[in-house]
Each structure stands twice: as structure tokens, then as C-alpha cells.
Design an enzyme around this catalytic site. Structure first.
Site, mmCIF file in Angstrom:
data_model
loop_
_atom_site.group_PDB
_atom_site.id
_atom_site.type_symbol
_atom_site.label_atom_id
_atom_site.label_comp_id
_atom_site.label_asym_id
_atom_site.label_seq_id
_atom_site.Cartn_x
_atom_site.Cartn_y
_atom_site.Cartn_z
ATOM 1 N N TYR A 43 -11.777 69.108 -9.417
ATOM 2 C CA TYR A 43 -10.504 69.582 -10.687
ATOM 3 C C TYR A 43 -8.790 69.303 -9.230
ATOM 4 O O TYR A 43 -7.932 69.620 -10.618
ATOM 5 C CB TYR A 43 -10.829 70.845 -11.621
ATOM 6 C CG TYR A 43 -11.543 71.137 -12.053
ATOM 7 C CD1 TYR A 43 -12.746 71.140 -11.713
ATOM 8 C CD2 TYR A 43 -10.901 70.821 -13.339
ATOM 9 C CE1 TYR A 43 -13.910 71.270 -12.414
ATOM 10 C CE2 TYR A 43 -12.461 71.119 -14.554
ATOM 11 C CZ TYR A 43 -13.853 71.417 -13.647
ATOM 12 O OH TYR A 43 -14.888 71.494 -14.927
ATOM 13 N N ASP A 77 -18.133 75.716 -13.989
ATOM 14 C CA ASP A 77 -18.092 75.089 -15.474
ATOM 15 C C ASP A 77 -18.569 75.161 -15.720
ATOM 16 O O ASP A 77 -19.328 75.384 -17.915
ATOM 17 C CB ASP A 77 -17.149 73.829 -15.211
ATOM 18 C CG ASP A 77 -16.721 73.224 -16.588
ATOM 19 O OD1 ASP A 77 -16.532 73.701 -18.167
ATOM 20 O OD2 ASP A 77 -15.311 72.518 -16.902
#
Ligand code: ATP
Length: 406
Positions: free
Chosen positions: A151, A296
Site C-alpha cells: 500500500y 485487508d
């Protein structure tokens, strides 16, 4: 106004005024409708619990598409300043900005405030339709690292000068010839960020008297990133929490599987195995600490196991700020139709109330939601899976919850 500011400093007790100002961003897509519904429920529960002695002064701050249309900015400085000043904020889902600049507002906010821990409690609410035979066995809290991993947004498109430079560098250093048309992404995982995340997860398990913390990783393949996350996790458990923790290895080898009283078991699982285990034996997992991408994936999968994204709350915590947000996104296909389930944002607000110590009010909200679902008066996402349910709109579901606040 200074009296109404929550004081939240690293290693200090939080100071919570009776009428704190809490900024909020309604968000994009279904954000505005679920926000209006959630705010009504939260306000009602606070009045009901504290009889006017406590109250939240909600402060709307601009963010997302609405802000872009009005100001040309997706996240104006005034919003960043307000979150800094008031320490805690709640936000609805934000769409990913189109075009250049900020890639994702959610990621940008997490990085701006160093909100390094994303916390997602996964717990079954009675009567919610679930694909599991025994969803009631699921009671876990995921601590997902929030600032790094893939990310961090460091990547180069296939065919660019930068991608081919890196491909040449790799060939020189390792002798490995990557296909020339490879896109390249970088996955940084650091010792400091891994350790502070795992430390927060262990502190939480100690505070809530939970039995285990599991380090989720794919270290058999990615030795120096995910494998290192595992190693640093065990290290910080020993460095800071030796008194309170025991490794699973020691539990088996030294204690014949009988956990000494008041010890939390630190274990680790390879990601793919953990996905199996949370289906087959979820009762063995309590707190899970995971790098960003694993966390996630796992939190959405677990949310589905207990009834879907419409009821999944979340929080992003740093040392001096916290932003509470539901797990789901903007769900554009149902936006503006009064179809969305506001439950996720309502439960997110309940997490925020727990965080500031207003637990009685949070508990009333959770009981009212449970009661409303038991009555089979639910939004479409739940109604389509429940026999004999009465389908309510987003607004009407909030009204039904309010009627059940006791
Ligand atoms: P984004 O691009 O912002 O991530 P998305 O639609 O791709 O949006 P989500 O918003 O996470 O991703 O939602 C995925 C699906 O889950 C939606 O299409 C919707 O059907 C369902 N969903 C998510 N949140 C809710 C909700 N609060 N109520 C009802 N359904 C929801």
C-alpha cells in the site's frame, strides 16, 4: 471550545470532556445516507444513556467528492487541521479520486496521521444470516498494519524507463531475468512498524483478557518482508510482554499444552492456512495481527462469514489520533436509493464510543441493533437472506433501531 477537545497523547491517559467536539466526513456514495442514519441512532443512545449530562458536538468537515466540487480539493487543509485539533474523527466511505494527485484518500488519511493500526472486530450478531454453520464461534479482532506493505504505492508501469532500470538492476544483482514487460511494485515491511502494530495487538489482548494473538504472514515465500513480520512479532512479544505471553511452541514443549493462568499465547499461521482455519476452527483465534494486504483480505472474508460488509465496523488508531470508519466502500450501485445498511457505520460509532469510555451508550446501540435484527426488520442486504423478513430502507432501519434503544 478548548474544554471540548479530547486530549489524546502517546503514553498518557486520554482526557474526555462531557461534550467533546468530534469532526466527521459524511463520505461519498452511500456515505451521506448512512451517516444521517447513524448520527440519529448515536445521538439518541447518548441522550438515553446520559440524560443530557454527556453529548457529542458533531462538526462536519469537508472531504471526498462533495468537497472537490465545492473547493477543488478532495481533502482540504481545514479538515486535516480539525482532525489534528480534535484528535478523533468519524468518516464514511470515500471514493478514490480520479486523475492524478492523491491515490486513495483513505490511505492518505492513514499516512498523514500515522494511523498505524487498523482494527476490525469481527463478531457474530445473533439472527444475522450467515453462510457458516456456527457463526457464533467467530469472535476475533484483526489488527492490520496500516502504513506500509504494497500500500505504500511505490510501483512502476510495465514498459516505463523506471521499470526497465529496476529489471536491469535485478538482473545485475541476482542473475534473474524478469520479463521485460513486467510491471514492478515494491513491498516494504519494516521492523519498527511491524513491532508497534504487534505490540498494540498484544496490549489489546491483555486489556481485554483474550487468549491468543496470531501473527498472520506468508513468510515461507516472502522471507524478508512477511517472514520478518513474524520474527519481529515474536521478538516484541518477548521484549515488552514476557510476563504476559507464552509462545505456542513453549506451550507445547514445556507445558504439555496446558496454558498457565493469565498468559496469552503468541502463535503464527501462514496466511493460506489461516483462511482455512477461520472457516474450520474459528474458536482458536482471538486477536490476529497482520501486515497490510493480508489484513485487508482476511477482514473482508471474515466480515462475510458473520453476515457481510453492511455490519462491519473499523477504526484506525495512531499515537495521537484515531479515525473510525466502516470496512466497506462507497457501494455506488446502491447510493442515493435509501437501500444501504447503515449498521456498519452505527457499529463504527459504537466502537468510537467504547474508545472514549462511553461504553454504556455503545452497548445500548449494539443491543438495539441485535433486537432489530431479531425482529426481522432489516435492510435489503440482510432481508434477501432471511426468511419472513420485513425489508426496510436505510432511514427506516435506523428508526427501528432507535425504537429498540432501551
Ligand atoms: P468502492 O469502490 O468505494 O470500494 P465498491 O462497491 O467497489 O465501492 P464496497 O462499497 O465495499 O465496494 O461494496 C461492495 C458491495 O457490498 C456493494 O456493491 C454492495 O452491494 C455491498 N455493500 C457494501 N456496503 C454495504 C452497505 N452498507 N449496505 C448494503 N450493501 C453494502
Amino acid at each position: 471550545m478548548a474544554d471540548n477537545i479530547i486530549q489524546f497523547k502517546k503514553n498518557e491517559n486520554m482526557i474526555i470532556p462531557d461534550e467533546p467536539v468530534i469532526p466527521y466526513i459524511k463520505g461519498d456514495g452511500i456515505g451521506p445516507e448512512i451517516w444521517d442514519a447513524a448520527q440519529k441512532v448515536v445521538n439518541k443512545s447518548i441522550i438515553f444513556t446520559y440524560n443530557g449530562k454527556k453529548n457529542i458536538q458533531w462538526l462536519e468537515i469537508p472531504g471526498g467528492e462533495k468537497s472537490y466540487k465545492a473547493t477543488g480539493e478532495y481533502l482540504p487543509q481545514e479538515s486535516i487541521d480539525a482532525i489534528k485539533k480534535y484528535s478523533i474523527a468519524v468518516k464514511g466511505p470515500l471514493a478514490t479520486p480520479v486523475g492524478g494527485g492523491i491515490r486513495s484518500l483513505n490511505v492518505h488519511l492513514r499516512q498523514t496521521f500515522d494511523l498505524y493500526a487498523n482494527i476490525r472486530p469481527i463478531e457474530y450478531i445473533d439472527f444475522v444470516p450467515s453462510p457458516m454453520k456456527h457463526p457464533e464461534k467467530i469472535k476475533m479482532v484483526i489488527f492490520r498494519e496500516n502504513t506500509e506493505d504494497v500500500y505504500s504505492g511505490i510501483e512502476w508501469e510495465a514498459g516505463t524507463k523506471e521499470a526497465s532500470e529496476i529489471i536491469s538492476f535485478i538482473r545485475k544483482k541476482t542473475g534473474k531475468a524478469l520479463p521485460k514487460d513486467s510491471g514492478i511494485g515494491i513491498k516494504p515491511i519494516s521492523e519498527g512498524n511491524s513491532k508497534r502494530l504487534v505490540a498494540r495487538a498484544i496490549s489489546y489482548a491483555i486489556e481485554k483478557k483474550l487468549s491468543s494473538v496470531t501473527l498472520m504472514h506468508k513468510g515461507n515465500i516472502m522471507k524478508y518482508t512477511e517472514g520478518a513480520f513474524r520474527k519481529w512479532g515474536y521478538e516484541i512479544a518477548k521484549e515488552l510482554f514476557n510476563e504476559n505471553t507464552i509462545t505456542e511452541k513453549d506451550l507445547i514443549e514445556q507445558y504439555q499444552g496446558n496454558c498457565p493462568e493469565n498468559k496469552i499465547i503468541i502463535k503464527d499461521r501462514i496466511a493460506d492456512m489461516l483462511f482455512q482455519d477461520v472457516l474450520i476452527k474459528p474458536e482458536e483465534y482471538h486477536v490476529i495481527a497482520a501486515p497490510n494486504l493480508n489484513g485487508d483480505y482476511l477482514s473482508d472474508a471474515l466480515a462475510a462469514q458473520v453476515g457481510g460488509l453492511g455490519l462491519a465496523p473499523g477504526a484506525n488508531l495512531g499515537y495521537e489520533n484515531a479515525i473510525f470508519e466502516p470496512v466497506h466502500g462507497t457501494a455506488p450501485s446502491i447510493a442515493g436509493k435509501n437501500l444501504a445498511n447503515p449498521g456498519s457505520l452505527i457499529l463504527t460509532c459504537a466502537m468510537m464510543l467504547d474508545f472514549i469510555g462511553w461504553v454504556d451508550s455503545a452497548q445500548k446501540i449494539r443491543s438495539a441493533i441485535q433486537h432489530t435484527i431479531k425482529n426481522k426488520t432489516v435492510t435489503e442486504d440482510l432481508a434477501m437472506q432471511m426468511k419472513g423478513a420485513k425489508k426496510l430502507g436505510c432511514k427506516e432501519f435506523a428508526d427501528a433501531i432507535i425504537a429498540n434503544i432501551k
